[in-house]
Write a protein that holds these residues in place. Structure first.
Motif, PDB file in Angstrom:
ATOM      1  N   HIS A  22       0.827  -1.148  -0.120  1.00 50.85           N
ATOM      2  CA  HIS A  22       0.060   0.005   0.059  1.00 50.85           C
ATOM      3  C   HIS A  22       0.800   1.211  -0.049  1.00 50.85           C
ATOM      4  O   HIS A  22       0.806   2.221  -0.729  1.00 50.85           O
ATOM      5  N   THR A  23       2.023   1.342   0.968  1.00 50.72           N
ATOM      6  CA  THR A  23       2.502   2.452   0.819  1.00 50.72           C
ATOM      7  C   THR A  23       3.400   2.728  -0.270  1.00 50.72           C
ATOM      8  O   THR A  23       3.711   3.733  -0.506  1.00 50.72           O
ATOM      9  N   TYR A  24       3.681   1.548  -0.901  1.00 56.67           N
ATOM     10  CA  TYR A  24       4.518   1.921  -2.149  1.00 56.67           C
ATOM     11  C   TYR A  24       3.804   2.382  -3.243  1.00 56.67           C
ATOM     12  O   TYR A  24       3.929   3.312  -4.040  1.00 56.67           O
ATOM     13  N   ALA A  25       2.402   2.049  -3.372  1.00 53.92           N
ATOM     14  CA  ALA A  25       1.446   2.289  -4.235  1.00 53.92           C
ATOM     15  C   ALA A  25       0.757   3.557  -4.111  1.00 53.92           C
ATOM     16  O   ALA A  25       0.087   4.099  -5.151  1.00 53.92           O
ATOM     17  N   CYS A  26       0.675   4.039  -2.907  1.00 53.60           N
ATOM     18  CA  CYS A  26      -0.243   5.318  -2.557  1.00 53.60           C
ATOM     19  C   CYS A  26       0.265   6.552  -2.525  1.00 53.60           C
ATOM     20  O   CYS A  26       1.650   6.731  -2.015  1.00 53.60           O
ATOM     21  N   ALA A  27      -0.331   7.127  -3.538  1.00 51.76           N
ATOM     22  CA  ALA A  27       0.454   8.628  -3.521  1.00 51.76           C
ATOM     23  C   ALA A  27       0.549   9.491  -2.625  1.00 51.76           C
ATOM     24  O   ALA A  27       1.529  10.098  -2.160  1.00 51.76           O
ATOM     25  N   ALA A  28      -0.600   9.508  -1.547  1.00 51.87           N
ATOM     26  CA  ALA A  28      -0.322  10.286  -0.331  1.00 51.87           C
ATOM     27  C   ALA A  28       0.706   9.789   0.635  1.00 51.87           C
ATOM     28  O   ALA A  28       1.657  10.667   1.249  1.00 51.87           O
ATOM     29  N   CYS A  29       0.942   8.248   0.769  1.00 54.48           N
ATOM     30  CA  CYS A  29       2.003   7.820   1.421  1.00 54.48           C
ATOM     31  C   CYS A  29       3.443   8.250   0.839  1.00 54.48           C
ATOM     32  O   CYS A  29       4.268   8.430   1.686  1.00 54.48           O
ATOM     33  N   ARG A  30       3.597   8.000  -0.222  1.00 52.10           N
ATOM     34  CA  ARG A  30       4.777   8.343  -0.972  1.00 52.10           C
ATOM     35  C   ARG A  30       5.254   9.854  -0.717  1.00 52.10           C
ATOM     36  O   ARG A  30       6.320  10.455  -0.712  1.00 52.10           O
ATOM     37  N   ALA A  31       4.011  10.750  -0.680  1.00 60.22           N
ATOM     38  CA  ALA A  31       4.625  12.235  -0.557  1.00 60.22           C
ATOM     39  C   ALA A  31       4.819  12.380   0.966  1.00 60.22           C
ATOM     40  O   ALA A  31       4.871  13.549   1.229  1.00 60.22           O
ATOM     41  N   GLY A  32       4.341  11.740   1.870  1.00 53.15           N
ATOM     42  CA  GLY A  32       4.452  11.851   3.250  1.00 53.15           C
ATOM     43  C   GLY A  32       3.369  12.411   3.985  1.00 53.15           C
ATOM     44  O   GLY A  32       3.351  12.866   5.064  1.00 53.15           O
ATOM     45  N   ALA A  33       2.100  12.401   3.171  1.00 50.50           N
ATOM     46  CA  ALA A  33       0.999  13.028   3.957  1.00 50.50           C
ATOM     47  C   ALA A  33       0.292  11.956   4.734  1.00 50.50           C
ATOM     48  O   ALA A  33       0.563  10.710   4.778  1.00 50.50           O
ATOM     49  N   HIS A  34      -0.640  12.285   5.502  1.00 48.41           N
ATOM     50  CA  HIS A  34      -1.606  11.412   6.591  1.00 48.41           C
ATOM     51  C   HIS A  34      -2.354  10.689   5.551  1.00 48.41           C
ATOM     52  O   HIS A  34      -2.963  11.132   4.675  1.00 48.41           O
ATOM     53  N   CYS A  35      -2.439   9.254   5.760  1.00 51.25           N
ATOM     54  CA  CYS A  35      -3.105   8.337   5.033  1.00 51.25           C
ATOM     55  C   CYS A  35      -3.747   7.340   5.997  1.00 51.25           C
ATOM     56  O   CYS A  35      -3.328   6.760   6.746  1.00 51.25           O
ATOM     57  N   ILE A  36      -5.003   7.525   6.277  1.00 52.68           N
ATOM     58  CA  ILE A  36      -5.777   6.652   7.121  1.00 52.68           C
ATOM     59  C   ILE A  36      -5.564   5.387   6.734  1.00 52.68           C
ATOM     60  O   ILE A  36      -5.991   4.505   7.591  1.00 52.68           O
ATOM     61  N   THR A  37      -5.694   4.906   5.478  1.00 55.91           N
ATOM     62  CA  THR A  37      -5.606   3.409   5.276  1.00 55.91           C
ATOM     63  C   THR A  37      -4.034   2.867   5.782  1.00 55.91           C
ATOM     64  O   THR A  37      -4.104   1.646   6.084  1.00 55.91           O
ATOM     65  N   ALA A  38      -3.045   3.615   5.295  1.00 55.54           N
ATOM     66  CA  ALA A  38      -1.799   3.165   6.027  1.00 55.54           C
ATOM     67  C   ALA A  38      -1.869   3.154   7.582  1.00 55.54           C
ATOM     68  O   ALA A  38      -1.223   2.204   8.217  1.00 55.54           O
ATOM     69  N   VAL A  39      -2.453   3.954   8.300  1.00 56.20           N
ATOM     70  CA  VAL A  39      -2.627   3.951   9.669  1.00 56.20           C
ATOM     71  C   VAL A  39      -3.224   2.676  10.035  1.00 56.20           C
ATOM     72  O   VAL A  39      -2.866   1.803  10.956  1.00 56.20           O
ATOM     73  N   ARG A  40      -4.282   2.283   9.485  1.00 55.06           N
ATOM     74  CA  ARG A  40      -5.296   1.129   9.692  1.00 55.06           C
ATOM     75  C   ARG A  40      -4.270  -0.024   9.283  1.00 55.06           C
ATOM     76  O   ARG A  40      -4.383  -1.285  10.180  1.00 55.06           O
ATOM     77  N   LEU A  41      -3.737  -0.296   8.186  1.00 51.11           N
ATOM     78  CA  LEU A  41      -2.958  -1.366   7.943  1.00 51.11           C
ATOM     79  C   LEU A  41      -1.700  -1.457   8.915  1.00 51.11           C
ATOM     80  O   LEU A  41      -1.318  -2.613   9.012  1.00 51.11           O
TER      81      LEU A  41
END
Length: 50
Positions: A22-41
C-alpha cells in the motif's frame, strides 16, 4: 538428498507485505501525507505480530 523448503513465515508477514504494498502504491504515503489506510494497515500488522 537436499530438500528445498520455504522459509517459515513469522506472524504478521502477510500483513506487513500488504502494508508495504500500500505505502509503495499510495500517492499520499509516498508524499509523506497522512493516509488513514496506512494507519489502519499498520495497526493490523502490529496486532498480528503479538
Amino acid at each position: 538428498m537436499i530438500t528445498l523448503t520455504k522459509p517459515a513465515r513469522t506472524p504478521g508477514d502477510d500483513e506487513y507485505r500488504t502494508f508495504l504494498g500500500h505505502t509503495y502504491a499510495c500517492a499520499a504515503c509516498r508524499a509523506g501525507a497522512h493516509c488513514i489506510t496506512a494507519v489502519r494497515l499498520g495497526r493490523v500488522w502490529r496486532e498480528a505480530r503479538r
